[in-house]
Design a protein around this motif. Structure first.
Motif, PDB file in Angstrom:
ATOM      1  N   SER A  50       2.781   4.610  -1.521  1.00 43.72           N
ATOM      2  CA  SER A  50       2.153   5.526  -2.637  1.00 43.72           C
ATOM      3  C   SER A  50       3.733   6.667  -2.905  1.00 43.72           C
ATOM      4  O   SER A  50       4.591   6.690  -2.108  1.00 43.72           O
ATOM      5  CB  SER A  50       0.846   7.148  -2.481  1.00 43.72           C
ATOM      6  N   ASP A  52       0.605  -0.740  -0.201  1.00 45.05           N
ATOM      7  CA  ASP A  52       0.279   0.309  -0.325  1.00 45.05           C
ATOM      8  C   ASP A  52       0.402   1.200  -0.100  1.00 45.05           C
ATOM      9  O   ASP A  52       1.508   1.504   0.800  1.00 45.05           O
ATOM     10  CB  ASP A  52      -0.992   0.361   1.656  1.00 45.05           C
ATOM     11  N   ARG A  73       0.103   5.625  -6.943  1.00 47.23           N
ATOM     12  CA  ARG A  73      -0.277   4.545  -6.000  1.00 47.23           C
ATOM     13  C   ARG A  73      -0.217   3.014  -5.676  1.00 47.23           C
ATOM     14  O   ARG A  73      -0.658   3.348  -7.534  1.00 47.23           O
ATOM     15  CB  ARG A  73      -1.035   4.817  -5.390  1.00 47.23           C
TER      16      ARG A  73
END
Lengths: 614, 279
Positions: A266, A264, A282
């Protein structure tokens, strides 16, 4: 903290009920000229207090051995400690701790912004129970942790940027081993289970600037709560059997690696420093992978006659990996008043299969002063992989066979001569640098005028030449390694010794290259390394209480590719003092000169050590 | 000296010399009648290791040196095994060390095949050993007395080093274990993974040479003049010898395209990017 512990040890250790124990503490100062970071990368030594050696043997009731040993805490990059408890014929317990510190700075090299300052800490424990008549039982547990900082480049917004990672990696392994003792067949079975976890914590490095270029787009933020986890159960089995004429060994190893990864993450970039907005990349990705490894081997040796032994061995190795990556990749175009998000589904995979078989036969003739060995090998490797769904599948099978001939002549205890030849031929290349043929010639002569097992004079002269190449219509690989060396050593009955050595390794490698841009251009990658190493080392008893230990070595690469030299020297004067004390003075020096990258250092480290036997 | 001999004889008494001895064996007590220079043996590690085993003390001399009857009758070196006959005397090591698992099986070992006997590396046990387990020298001096190329490698700027000393050879190699190439303690790159586990995969996107050729395809594990113990001075040179088909936008006239790892930093494998652009 380290100083407090070391001082405590020096004061308290002799008070324990100890036997044949010793404690040596040292203090070192350092003078550094030149690239201190490079010296830290090569040797990692520092100034300050350090534990030179601590060995504590305690007389503990009901055990035969209770020993604690430690070295290197303080101003040393490698620290270790170990506890060993043993009761002969019943139990053996070991617990070891070690910590290795690593430092690397690429500011002195053009290596793309890689920097590291991290440490590997390991705990290894084992418990062996030897009390059963039929089997021996061993339990073991290993733990490894890597932490610290690591800076790595990555490909960001059309350029390379740098991320500074805080490492959090841990690995645990547990094992149970059973070993038969009374059966005619000696069988060892070991079941292992291990787990690796990696967590990334990253921030922009290099102040968010693109690496090595001026770019107006700045890396402003990284979020990376990603985690990788690999669990790997493994089984190891070995089997040995022998009588006076035949010996058989079999070995099997099976491991299943199961990978789970979650990203997860970015990366946010400020366009023209953020003046015209931001763009964020992302990822929400889940990956998994199954890796299976199988290794089996069977080896046999037959004593056909008292002079002739025949050996056969076969091995098979399989490794297969199947992986998937699924999720979402998004790009946020962030303006002053609105954000546009573009999404792409990610569904990717990778596969790799490697299968190898290896058959070998060898005959050994031994009679008097002569020992002859002749061997033949036949190998096959099949490799196929698909890097991703967009990439094609590559598959290739490579067959190989080879011969080796060795002869040893040892007419007496003092003299031995050894000659060897290995030859390999390969049906094709898989990677461009794979040879189609290889030859290795070796010769060694040793002369020992010894009065005991170790005492006396010895002289060793050795030389070898290794050649490997493939065809002009492939990549015209040509690799030659020439190695020669001379060693002289003398040791007397009191343990004083002196040794001198001179070695040279000359390596030349040529591989044809081909570049499409800026224009179709062929060339050659040439690596030329001409290594010369010479040195001397000695330990001299000056009196019953005084010893001098000194050494010098010079390493020089005189090849065209990366010429450099590294000199190392050290001298240590040791003196026994009343009350079982011992003191020593030491001086160490390192000098490094690399004209290609204009890197030099000259480091002197000196100090004293104080020890006591108790 | 006298006290030590008395002590040794007392230790030997319960063994009832002569009982249950193999043919032509005479027992340690008989050996000691002449070999009074063997003082101090009872303090040595080899003696201590066998002291708890029944009947071993009486057999301690002949277990290694062979049956002593002929030698007792005619005390010449021709009828007893001495340290000069290393290979023959090493065969006798197996009489006791057969239950040491892999240690007991030298037949498939490279060392044994090359004629390297136990006593080339291990002490006889008559004196204090310089290093455990009863080694004649400490590592790596013991190993590099034969393996000279590795000695050169360990003097290089980039090597597996603990401060000023090379790492112990047995960190990666298991000298008695059959079956592994180069006497490695674990198969292939698994020996490297003992420390560098995070680089051994599997990764979602592998770098095939690491899986196929293993670590030594790019690294020189014993030492290198080059950073990261690489086999080439520049990482680009190392990469481009295989990756000859670089895409057209890799303009090799620009220096940025000669620093491959600036972008393709996940050289061991990536869990996110098939082009190994990040880990």
């Amino acid at each position: 903290m380290a100083k407090s512990v070391l001082t405590f040890l020096l004061l308290v250790a002799p008070m324990l009920m100890a036997q044949e124990s010793r404690l040596n503490l040292g203090y070192a100062s350092m003078d550094t000229d030149g690239e201190a970071t490079l010296f830290a990368n090569h040797f990692g030594l520092e100034d300050g207090l350090f534990l030179e050696d601590f060995s504590l043997n305690l007389a503990v009731k009901s055990v035969d051995l209770f020993r604690f040993q430690a070295q290197g805490f303080g101003a040393e990059p490698y620290q270790r400690a170990g506890l060993r408890i043993e009761r002969k014929g019943t139990i053996r317990f070991n617990l070891d701790y070690s910590k290795r510190e690593h430092f690397f700075s690429s500011s002195v090299y053009n290596l793309g912004g890689s920097n590291g300052d991290w440490a590997i800490t390991r705990w290894k424990g084992s418990f062996l129970y030897d009390g059963f008549e039929a089997v021996r039982l061993k339990l073991r547990a290993n733990s490894k942790k890597r932490d610290g900082l690591l800076s790595r480049p990555f490909f960001g917004l059309g350029e390379s940027y740098v991320a500074d990672h805080t490492l959090d990696e841990s690995w645990q392994e547990y094992g149970l081993m059973l070993e038969t003792r009374t059966l005619p067949v000696h069988l060892t079975v070991e079941q292992l289970a291990s787990s690796l976890k990696r967590t990334w914590r990253s921030v922009p490095g290099n102040d968010g600037q693109a690496l090595g270029r001026e770019d107006e787009d700045i890396l402003t933020q990284i979020n990376s709560p990603g985690q990788d986890k690999v669990t790997s159960p493994a089984t190891r089995v070995s089997l040995d059997w022998h009588n006076n004429r035949v010996e058989v060994t079999a070995f099997g190893f099976w491991r299943q690696d199961r990978l789970k990864t979650r990203r997860d993450e970015s990366q946010t970039y400020g366009l023209v420093g953020g003046q015209v907005g931001h763009v964020a990349f992302r990822n929400e990705l889940d990956g998994k992978g199954d890796g299976d490894t199988e290794i089996t081997k069977l080896a046999m040796a037959f004593k056909l006659t008292p002079r002739v032994t025949f050996k056969l061995a076969g091995m098979s190795r399989d490794r297969s990996i199947d992986t998937r990556l699924d999720g979402l990749a998004m790009v946020d175009l962030i303006g002053r008043e609105s954000t546009i998000t573009l999404e792409e589904d990610i569904s990717n995979l990778g596969t790799l299969d490697r299968t190898e078989t290896d058959l070998a036969a060898e005959a050994i003739y031994s009679h008097g002063s002569i020992r002859l060995r002749a061997g033949f090998r036949d190998e096959r490797r099949k490799l196929s992989w698909q890097q991703s769904v967009d990439a094609g599948t590559y598959s290739e099978t490579r067959d190989a066979d080879g011969w080796n001939l060795n002869a040893r002549f040892r007419p007496n205890r003092a003299f031995s001569a050894w000659l060897g030849w290995d030859k390999g031929t390969f049906s094709k290349k898989i990677f461009r640098t794979d040879p189609r043929s290889s030859d290795r010639y070796q010769a060694k002569v040793r002369w020992r005028a010894r009065s005991g097992q170790l005492e006396g004079l010895s002289c060793t002269l050795q030389s070898s030449r290794e050649e490997a190449d493939n065809r002009d219509d492939e990549v015209n690989l040509k690799r030659v390694v020439r190695n020669s060396g001379l060693t002289l050593a003398y040791q007397n009955k009191l343990g004083s010794y002196v040794s001198l050595w001179l070695n040279r390794i000359d390596l030349e490698s040529d591989v044809s290259t081909l570049f499409y841009a800026p224009q179709l251009q062929t060339g050659a990658s040439r690596y030329d390394s001409d290594l010369l190493q010479l040195g001397a080392r000695g330990s001299f008893s000056l009196s019953e209480r005084a010893r001098l230990i000194a050494g010098f070595s010079r390493f020089e690469d005189r090849g065209d590719s990366y010429p450099l030299d590294l000199n190392q020297s050290d001298v240590r004067f040791e003196m026994d003092a009343p009350g079982s004390f011992q003191w020593a003075l030491f001086l160490q020096n390192w000098s490094y000169n690399n004209p290609v990258d204009t890197l030099t250092y000259d480091v002197e480290r000196y100090g004293f050590s104080l020890g006591r036997r108790f | 000296m006298f006290v030590t001999q008395i002590f040794l004889l007392i230790l030997l008494l319960p063994a009832e010399p002569g009982d249950d001895l193999p043919e032509n064996w005479i027992g340690a007590e008989a050996c000691m009648e002449c070999h009074d220079d063997m003082v101090g043996y009872e303090t040595m590690p080899h003696f201590k290791a066998i002291a708890h085993k029944a009947n071993m003390l009486e057999r301690s001399c002949e277990t290694c040196h062979g049956a002593g009857f002929d030698h007792e009758e005619d005390a010449t070196l021709e009828n007893i095994l001495t340290v000069a006959q290393k290979e023959q005397i090493s065969n006798n090591c197996r009489e006791c060390h057969k239950d040491h698992g892999r240690d007991a099986f030298p037949s498939t070992e490279d060392h044994k095949a090359a004629g390297v006997s136990c006593l080339e590396c291990h002490g006889s046990g008559h004196k204090h050993a310089l290093s455990e387990p009863m080694l004649n020298k400490e590592q790596p001096e013991l190993c590099i007395s034969c393996h000279r190329e590795q000695m050169v490698a360990f003097s290089m700027p980039y090597t597996h080093r603990d401060g000023n000393k090379p790492m112990a050879c047995t960190s990666c190699h298991a000298t008695h274990q059959p079956g592994q190439q180069d006497l490695l303690a674990a198969p292939g790159s698994s020996a490297c993974a003992e420390c560098h586990r995070e680089k051994s995969g599997p990764f979602v996107f592998s770098h095939a040479p690491r899986e196929a050729e293993e670590c030594a395809s790019c690294h020189s594990p014993h030492g290198s003049p080059n950073p990261f113990m690489l086999t080439r001075a520049q990482s680009s040179q190392l990469c481009l010898e295989c990756h000859a088909d670089t895409p057209l936008f890799h303009d090799m006239s620009q220096s940025r395209f000669n620093a491959c790892t600036s972008c393709h930093s996940a050289v061991h494998g990536s869990n996110t990017n098939p082009h190994l652009l990040e880990e």
